[in-house]
Design an enzyme around this catalytic site. Structure first.
Site, PDB file in Angstrom:
ATOM      1  N   ARG A   1       8.510   4.702   1.556  1.00  0.00           N
ATOM      2  CA  ARG A   1       9.246   5.264   2.693  1.00  0.00           C
ATOM      3  C   ARG A   1       9.809   6.650   2.413  1.00  0.00           C
ATOM      4  NH1 ARG A   1      10.406  -0.415   3.632  1.00  0.00           N
ATOM      5  NH2 ARG A   1       9.832  -0.962   5.784  1.00  0.00           N
TER       6      ARG A   1
ATOM      7  N   GLY B   1       0.795  -1.213   0.000  1.00  0.00           N
ATOM      8  CA  GLY B   1       0.000   0.000   0.000  1.00  0.00           C
ATOM      9  C   GLY B   1       0.830   1.266   0.000  1.00  0.00           C
TER      10      GLY B   1
ATOM     11  N   ASP C   1      13.548  -3.258  -5.521  1.00  0.00           N
ATOM     12  CA  ASP C   1      13.753  -4.275  -4.488  1.00  0.00           C
ATOM     13  C   ASP C   1      14.407  -5.503  -5.116  1.00  0.00           C
ATOM     14  OD1 ASP C   1      12.438  -2.934  -2.165  1.00  0.00           O
ATOM     15  OD2 ASP C   1      10.718  -3.007  -3.514  1.00  0.00           O
TER      16      ASP C   1
ATOM     17  N   SER D   1       9.553   5.253  -3.596  1.00  0.00           N
ATOM     18  CA  SER D   1       9.392   4.325  -2.478  1.00  0.00           C
ATOM     19  C   SER D   1       8.363   4.910  -1.520  1.00  0.00           C
ATOM     20  CB  SER D   1      10.723   4.124  -1.743  1.00  0.00           C
ATOM     21  OG  SER D   1      10.530   3.444  -0.514  1.00  0.00           O
TER      22      SER D   1
ATOM     23  N   GLN E   1       7.439  -9.420   8.230  1.00  0.00           N
ATOM     24  CA  GLN E   1       8.705  -9.024   7.619  1.00  0.00           C
ATOM     25  C   GLN E   1       9.339  -7.831   8.311  1.00  0.00           C
ATOM     26  OE1 GLN E   1       6.598  -8.376   3.779  1.00  0.00           O
ATOM     27  NE2 GLN E   1       7.898  -6.582   3.543  1.00  0.00           N
TER      28      GLN E   1
ATOM     29  N   HIS F   1       4.294   1.513  -8.364  1.00  0.00           N
ATOM     30  CA  HIS F   1       3.282   0.463  -8.246  1.00  0.00           C
ATOM     31  C   HIS F   1       2.288   0.517  -9.411  1.00  0.00           C
ATOM     32  CE1 HIS F   1       4.262   1.200  -3.845  1.00  0.00           C
ATOM     33  NE2 HIS F   1       4.468  -0.095  -3.939  1.00  0.00           N
TER      34      HIS F   1
ATOM     35  N   VAL G   1      11.113   2.882 -11.152  1.00  0.00           N
ATOM     36  CA  VAL G   1      10.550   4.177 -11.527  1.00  0.00           C
ATOM     37  C   VAL G   1      11.132   5.228 -10.594  1.00  0.00           C
ATOM     38  CG1 VAL G   1       8.434   5.527 -11.801  1.00  0.00           C
ATOM     39  CG2 VAL G   1       8.456   3.084 -12.406  1.00  0.00           C
TER      40      VAL G   1
ATOM     41  N   HIS H   1       2.507   4.476  -5.203  1.00  0.00           N
ATOM     42  CA  HIS H   1       3.072   5.552  -6.009  1.00  0.00           C
ATOM     43  C   HIS H   1       3.132   5.096  -7.463  1.00  0.00           C
ATOM     44  CE1 HIS H   1       6.705   3.137  -5.891  1.00  0.00           C
ATOM     45  NE2 HIS H   1       6.736   3.208  -4.571  1.00  0.00           N
ATOM     46  N   GLU H   2       3.707   5.925  -8.303  1.00  0.00           N
ATOM     47  CA  GLU H   2       3.718   5.632  -9.730  1.00  0.00           C
ATOM     48  C   GLU H   2       4.439   4.334 -10.054  1.00  0.00           C
ATOM     49  OE1 GLU H   2       3.256   5.519 -13.737  1.00  0.00           O
ATOM     50  OE2 GLU H   2       2.110   6.654 -12.251  1.00  0.00           O
TER      51      GLU H   2
END
Length: 275
Positions: free
Chosen positions: A183, A27, A146, A181, A57, A33, A172, A30-31
């Protein structure tokens, strides 16, 4: 677009689609995803997105509690991107009372992120295995940002014989090179200005490689030199590794994955480039 919260509901809705491209996410989209959603829709004819902040995780000292969440906004974005189904379960749906199974992958999880975050990839492998069983993807789409996660999931699919194809899509980036990201939302103004140093460091090593450098330590040194330009950049690691085994290289003979992890205050960012 249908949003489903239970496994039974999702499976019933999934049955209507002969092929399905699945984009697993935590969730706060951003672009990066959304580009995966559009590609899944284009290549498979139907796209499903999973939105689940996976507690297994995160180590106890990590940011599970404050990880950014914006489900209503995310649903609007993925619907505009063409998603047909969204699976957004509660934690109790994924890990019911008495749940006690873990998926552990050796080798490629022992270094880089796995060395710094020792519980991380057990949680990733476990939840992805569960999500693949629930969503039954024809193809599953992940971002190159990732990179180690992609290697881990490719091994998961290969070793456990999941009948789906893993599609790794280019990172991206923002206009200044910072990898998108979730984060990034943690960064204050000064940290955000400094964060593109990750990409500059990678590009410096890439330039050395393009100029003929094949000594891995020289490529690591090129990254360290650029990172040192930002005093508050706390370096967890810089790496020049085999892109399949993720073992550190002495010489680059057949390409490499160059990657790094850097902290700005409490925020930890990662990035990479394939040589």
């Amino acid at each position: 677009m249908k949003t489903l919260k239970t496994i039974a509901e999702f499976r019933a809705a999934r049955a209507a689609f002969p092929q399905m491209g699945v984009v697993p996410t935590m969730g706060f989209l951003h672009e990066g995803h959304l580009s995966l959603v559009r590609r899944a829709k284009a290549e498979c004819g139907a796209a499903a997105v999973t939105i689940f902040v996976n507690p297994t995780q995160f180590a106890p000292h990590e940011d599970f509690g404050r990880y950014p969440r914006a489900l209503a906004r995310d649903l609007e974005l993925v619907e505009a991107a063409g998603a047909d189904l969204v699976f957004a379960p509660d934690v109790s749906e994924v890990y019911p009372e008495g749940y006690d199974v873990k998926v552990e992958i050796g080798g490629v999880t022992d270094r880089l992120e796995g060395e710094v975050r020792p519980v991380h990839f057990v949680g990733v492998a476990t939840v992805v295995a569960k999500l693949f069983n629930i969503t039954q993807p024809t193809r599953a789409y992940f971002g190159q940002k990732d990179a180690q996660q992609c290697v881990v999931i490719e091994k998961l699919v290969r070793d456990l014989n999941f009948p789906c194809q893993i599609v790794v899509c280019p990172t991206v980036r923002e206009a200044d090179g910072l990898a998108m990201s979730s984060r990034n939302a943690y960064l204050d103004e000064t940290q955000r200005q400094n964060a593109p140093v990750l990409y500059r460091a990678l590009k410096a090593a890439e330039a050395r490689y393009a100029a003929g450098a094949r000594n891995a330590e020289a490529l690591r040194a090129a990254m360290h030199t650029v990172l040192a330009e930002v005093p508050n950049a706390g370096v967890d690691y810089v790496s020049v590794a085999d892109p399949v085994t993720l073992e550190e290289l002495d010489q680059v003979a057949n390409g490499a994955l160059i990657s790094l992890a850097v902290r700005f205050g409490a925020t930890r960012l990662i990035d990479n480039i394939r040589l």
